[in-house]
Design a protein around this motif. Sequence first.
Motif, short mmCIF file in Angstrom:
data_model
loop_
_atom_site.label_atom_id
_atom_site.label_comp_id
_atom_site.label_asym_id
_atom_site.label_seq_id
_atom_site.Cartn_x
_atom_site.Cartn_y
_atom_site.Cartn_z
N GLU A 120 -5.09 35.31 75.19
CA GLU A 120 -4.56 36.23 74.03
C GLU A 120 -3.06 36.24 73.87
OE1 GLU A 120 -6.04 40.23 74.18
OE2 GLU A 120 -7.99 39.65 73.90
N ALA A 121 -2.49 35.32 74.73
CA ALA A 121 -1.08 34.98 74.85
C ALA A 121 -0.70 33.58 75.43
CB ALA A 121 -0.36 36.11 75.82
N GLU A 122 0.23 32.92 74.88
CA GLU A 122 0.60 31.34 75.29
C GLU A 122 0.51 31.36 76.85
OE1 GLU A 122 3.40 28.27 73.45
OE2 GLU A 122 4.58 29.67 74.67
N ASP A 123 1.21 32.26 77.51
CA ASP A 123 1.21 32.06 79.19
C ASP A 123 -0.14 32.14 79.55
OD1 ASP A 123 0.54 34.94 78.82
OD2 ASP A 123 2.37 35.51 79.82
N GLN A 266 5.48 36.35 75.96
CA GLN A 266 4.35 35.71 76.41
C GLN A 266 3.74 34.70 75.48
OE1 GLN A 266 1.70 39.27 76.84
NE2 GLN A 266 2.74 39.76 78.85
N SER A 267 4.19 34.81 74.23
CA SER A 267 3.70 33.83 73.22
C SER A 267 4.77 33.40 72.28
CB SER A 267 2.66 34.54 72.25
OG SER A 267 1.47 34.95 73.01
N SER A 268 4.24 32.38 71.60
CA SER A 268 5.29 31.67 70.67
C SER A 268 4.66 31.78 69.26
CB SER A 268 5.72 30.36 71.21
OG SER A 268 4.47 29.58 71.11
N PHE A 271 1.80 28.92 69.42
CA PHE A 271 0.56 29.42 70.02
C PHE A 271 -0.31 30.25 68.77
CE2 PHE A 271 -1.85 33.12 71.61
CZ PHE A 271 -2.61 32.29 72.40
N ASP A 272 0.59 31.30 68.15
CA ASP A 272 -0.06 31.86 67.09
C ASP A 272 -0.58 31.28 66.15
OD1 ASP A 272 0.37 34.50 68.40
OD2 ASP A 272 2.41 34.63 67.76
N ARG A 275 -3.66 29.41 67.27
CA ARG A 275 -4.93 30.10 67.57
C ARG A 275 -5.38 30.89 66.30
NH1 ARG A 275 -5.87 35.91 69.16
NH2 ARG A 275 -7.63 35.86 71.00
N ARG A 304 2.76 36.52 61.87
CA ARG A 304 1.51 35.97 62.69
C ARG A 304 0.21 36.43 61.86
NH1 ARG A 304 -0.09 38.61 68.10
NH2 ARG A 304 -0.46 40.45 66.37
#
Length: 480
Positions: A120-123, A266-268, A271-272, A275, A304
């Motif tokens: 649910e997050a890039e990390d 946590q995300s970029s 990533f969004d 996904r 997003r």
Amino acid sequence: MLASKILPPLLLGFLLSATATSQAAQSLPTIGDTSSSIVSLQQEARLGDTWSRMLRGRAKLLEDPIVYGYLEDLLWRLAGNSALSQPQLDLITVDNPTLNAFAVPGGVIGVHGGLLLSAEAEDELASVLAHELAHLSQRHFAQQLEQERRNRPFMMAAVLGSILVAAADPQAGAAALTSTLGAGELARLSFSRQNEQEADRLGMATLASSGIDPDAMPRMFERMQRSMRFYGDRPPEFLLTHPVTQSRIADALNRAAQLPTPNAKQSSPEFDIARARLQVHYASRPGVVLEAFEAAAQQSGTSRDHYGVAMAASAAGDYTRALQALDKLNNDWKRQLYVRISRAEILHAAGRNTDAEQILAELNQLYPNNLPVQKTYARLLQDMEEPARAARLYESLLIHHPNDIDSRFNLAESYGLNGQILRVHEARIEYFLRTADVDSALRQVDFALKEKNLSESDRARLETYKQDAEQLREDLKMEF
């Protein structure tokens, strides 16, 4: 029975005979480190190359250039801060909605599309990739072979075979792995607890060095553990080979607390974007996922969610709504490379090829040798019936991504439309070799040798392809 339809006979024969044969194990060279008394680095590279060719030929690959480009960038960002001494990586994206990632000797990293849906997050996504890089850097496959040598030599080859099956059919993969290991041997032949702890520790260090929160790894573990109840007796392959226990989560939390926590998101947007594309790709009904993104966009107003609306609307054939959704993105998102490519994709789908080409031509100047740009542009040119220009883009792309078999296939098509018959043969030969289809490669060589007006250099090149095919046939026996 299902495995026999997916694995080539040579590999099946190897898997069946490997556990009963110890003589070959005794004759393998030692290169001096504690993990190489069974398999040398050169043999690992050969194994990885051969195995990746088989996977590309038998699994459905995820050919979304934006998703691939994003994952490749993230993987190399992590690899540069990992314990790998000389990273030589080969990323394979599998079009499979299950949670899975794997590392194979020789630097092969595989990612199922479902991994991006589970994170649910890039990390969290990065934590899984960092963990797999740690397995490669510590040569855990070679260590497992050494550990298994006394009782069941080369059983790890059967585990690799089950991963190959799982990439094509997740349920069959779980069954193949379970039957390979037996009810009481799963833990023994998965990575050992020590290997997993080491991969966790090194993976979290890689995250911290990459400016990513190391706490993402235990957070991802907790997410996986909670999801187990939804899988019943058919858990994802990743959880079979990487069991997540409460003690492992606690150990990871303790280790993460000792590492610096970067002040990073946590995300970029990347990533969004990736996904959202996969959420639409794996939706059984585009209209339903469109409604979900629209509801989220109305509530949150985030770029997003508006991007998700654009992708879902485009999949549903409503290109006007898709373009309107992109217009609602904030300025930072509108300037983002993947968003600009996405706009060109939608314009192309809507039949506005001139507008799409204007965007992609500009991006190709700004971002030379960028795979998502080149691949999207080449596909557009193919549809615009400009095969010569498309072929030049594919040729350039394949210099940096020689294992992109989708581009190799389309390169052959472009050559054919442009009347370059010998190049059609050669592109097809390369395609068959890189998908482990030896017989088809040799037939294509024979077809090419029958062409008129071949030069001596042409014949020499084709004979080299024939030698490469015969060598691949030997490699497919996997006599390690």
